[in-house]
Design a protein around this motif. Sequence first.
Motif, mmCIF file in Angstrom:
data_model
loop_
_atom_site.group_PDB
_atom_site.id
_atom_site.type_symbol
_atom_site.label_atom_id
_atom_site.label_comp_id
_atom_site.label_asym_id
_atom_site.label_seq_id
_atom_site.Cartn_x
_atom_site.Cartn_y
_atom_site.Cartn_z
ATOM 1 N N GLY A 36 83.623 8.746 9.317
ATOM 2 C CA GLY A 36 85.070 8.600 9.020
ATOM 3 C C GLY A 36 85.370 9.258 8.007
ATOM 4 N N LEU A 37 84.556 8.250 6.964
ATOM 5 C CA LEU A 37 85.375 8.303 5.375
ATOM 6 C C LEU A 37 84.769 9.619 5.024
ATOM 7 C CD1 LEU A 37 86.057 7.171 2.814
ATOM 8 C CD2 LEU A 37 83.677 6.315 2.490
ATOM 9 N N ILE A 104 81.713 -0.806 0.857
ATOM 10 C CA ILE A 104 82.988 -0.875 1.881
ATOM 11 C C ILE A 104 82.541 -1.884 2.848
ATOM 12 C CG2 ILE A 104 84.632 0.058 3.045
ATOM 13 C CD1 ILE A 104 84.749 2.455 1.145
ATOM 14 N N ASP A 105 82.760 -2.999 3.254
ATOM 15 C CA ASP A 105 81.920 -3.825 4.264
ATOM 16 C C ASP A 105 83.250 -5.015 4.871
ATOM 17 O OD1 ASP A 105 80.000 -4.599 6.021
ATOM 18 O OD2 ASP A 105 79.655 -6.068 4.774
ATOM 19 N N HIS A 106 82.875 -5.276 5.920
ATOM 20 C CA HIS A 106 83.855 -6.222 6.814
ATOM 21 C C HIS A 106 82.888 -7.483 7.068
ATOM 22 C CE1 HIS A 106 83.054 -5.965 11.221
ATOM 23 N NE2 HIS A 106 82.258 -5.093 10.642
ATOM 24 N N MET A 129 89.169 -0.837 8.354
ATOM 25 C CA MET A 129 89.210 -0.784 6.685
ATOM 26 C C MET A 129 89.290 0.906 6.232
ATOM 27 S SD MET A 129 86.348 -3.605 5.493
ATOM 28 C CE MET A 129 86.808 -3.354 3.895
ATOM 29 N N ILE A 130 88.599 1.835 6.729
ATOM 30 C CA ILE A 130 88.572 3.021 6.577
ATOM 31 C C ILE A 130 90.235 3.669 7.000
ATOM 32 C CG2 ILE A 130 87.791 5.338 6.831
ATOM 33 C CD1 ILE A 130 86.029 3.445 5.153
ATOM 34 N N THR A 131 90.579 3.021 8.149
ATOM 35 C CA THR A 131 91.996 3.501 8.438
ATOM 36 C C THR A 131 92.900 3.006 7.709
ATOM 37 O OG1 THR A 131 90.946 3.112 10.993
ATOM 38 C CG2 THR A 131 93.430 3.436 10.492
ATOM 39 N N GLU A 132 92.881 1.887 7.123
ATOM 40 C CA GLU A 132 93.542 1.188 6.095
ATOM 41 C C GLU A 132 93.630 2.256 4.929
ATOM 42 O OE1 GLU A 132 94.365 -3.000 3.862
ATOM 43 O OE2 GLU A 132 93.247 -2.953 5.804
ATOM 44 N N LEU A 133 92.274 2.601 4.510
ATOM 45 C CA LEU A 133 92.343 3.454 3.151
ATOM 46 C C LEU A 133 93.122 4.871 3.481
ATOM 47 C CD1 LEU A 133 90.767 3.562 0.504
ATOM 48 C CD2 LEU A 133 88.891 4.971 1.563
ATOM 49 N N ASN A 144 91.908 15.098 14.460
ATOM 50 C CA ASN A 144 91.338 14.500 15.695
ATOM 51 C C ASN A 144 89.999 13.767 15.546
ATOM 52 O OD1 ASN A 144 93.512 15.897 16.736
ATOM 53 N ND2 ASN A 144 92.555 17.459 17.719
ATOM 54 N N ASP A 145 89.059 14.554 14.694
ATOM 55 C CA ASP A 145 87.619 13.982 14.622
ATOM 56 C C ASP A 145 87.747 12.803 13.782
ATOM 57 O OD1 ASP A 145 85.090 14.457 15.455
ATOM 58 O OD2 ASP A 145 84.270 14.785 13.513
ATOM 59 N N LEU A 146 88.391 12.700 12.880
ATOM 60 C CA LEU A 146 88.740 11.433 11.726
ATOM 61 C C LEU A 146 89.088 10.388 12.805
ATOM 62 C CD1 LEU A 146 88.732 9.735 9.416
ATOM 63 C CD2 LEU A 146 90.957 11.057 8.824
ATOM 64 N N ALA A 147 90.146 10.529 13.547
ATOM 65 C CA ALA A 147 90.691 9.638 14.388
ATOM 66 C C ALA A 147 89.706 9.059 15.399
ATOM 67 C CB ALA A 147 91.970 9.862 15.006
ATOM 68 N N ARG A 148 88.843 10.029 16.170
ATOM 69 C CA ARG A 148 88.110 9.771 16.896
ATOM 70 C C ARG A 148 86.774 8.704 16.512
ATOM 71 N NH1 ARG A 148 83.023 11.908 18.602
ATOM 72 N NH2 ARG A 148 82.870 12.928 16.543
ATOM 73 N N LEU A 149 86.415 9.180 15.157
ATOM 74 C CA LEU A 149 85.313 8.311 14.718
ATOM 75 C C LEU A 149 85.869 6.852 14.290
ATOM 76 C CD1 LEU A 149 84.091 11.240 12.244
ATOM 77 C CD2 LEU A 149 82.825 10.042 14.047
ATOM 78 N N LEU A 150 86.948 6.723 13.902
ATOM 79 C CA LEU A 150 87.542 5.481 13.497
ATOM 80 C C LEU A 150 87.816 4.542 14.458
ATOM 81 C CD1 LEU A 150 89.674 6.271 10.350
ATOM 82 C CD2 LEU A 150 87.139 5.781 10.517
ATOM 83 N N TYR A 151 88.373 5.420 15.633
ATOM 84 C CA TYR A 151 88.749 4.508 17.050
ATOM 85 C C TYR A 151 87.260 4.038 17.696
ATOM 86 C CZ TYR A 151 90.672 3.685 21.647
ATOM 87 O OH TYR A 151 90.922 3.265 23.018
#
Length: 314
Positions: A36-37, A104-106, A129-133, A144-151
């Motif tokens: 996603g990043l 980058i970690d939670h 966190m990547i969504t927040e970034l 679409n692919d970015l959203a799919r990966l993060l979701y």
Amino acid sequence: MTDVKKRIIEEIKQWDSIIILRHVRPDPDAIGSQAGLKELILTFFPDKKVYLGGETEPSLSFLSEMDEISEETFEQSLVIACDTANTERIDDERYQKASKLIKIDHHPEVDRYGDIQWVSTDASSTCEMITELYLELSNDTPENDLARLLYAGIVADTGRFKFSNTTEKTFRYASFLINASFSRDEIHEKLYEKKRNVMKLEGFVLSNVDVMPSGAAAIKLTKSVLENYQVTSKDSSAIVNCFSTLEGLKAWVFFVEEEDIIRVRLRSKEPIINTLAEQYNGGGHPMASGASVATWEEADELIKKLNQLCEDAS
């Protein structure tokens, strides 16, 4: 824009070549945040060369596959490690060749590593966190692919929004991501589908799990059991929560025997178990951790300590 996120974005701008890594034995959050990043960077900085490092995990190849990366590329790239609390678990030791490293970690911090560290233990997942970034850069619906990966990573690390790490922000970000056009049904099916032999192993686990009066539970999957059901250690991770709805259950442990170690998977509803995992070469979240032991005697010792934690939680 918060300072650490601004620093990360400014650092990304400075490099033509970027390698993104994550932890060994990746889960959907590791792959989702890593890939996603990459998609995030290419969305805003399309001229960058971005590589995904580490071994490809076949069961998660529907999310993304990894790239072949040369030694020379590592030496000339910014490296970003996602979803990895300690350097020992980064899935490519060549990260040490990079002149700059970002974390980058939670997870609760184990190693303080990297030139820039963004650690947010309040986040449900590194994908959150990547969504927040992303939202620091744009409020537009992501590709679409970015959203799919993060979701996918958020769904997996929250147990489909059931775990206590799910917050109002988690729901808000998930709601934002589903504005993109991707199939949520397909993601859920891929994340949770099981092979027939794994389902048979699940039946064995449900029939043989040892549940103690304290609310602790344990199951030992020896090499002979795995061989009998033709299941790998990685496959068995799909059923670690198969008896999580058992009445009175407080915490449980899966032992999975591999060639050289016994893999430990700890889960909890009440007592904090990451400190127990840290005593056995591991760590993780307060309610979900991993570790390893060398012998079954050591495994029995861990069970006794887990039992005590559950008794103390009464």
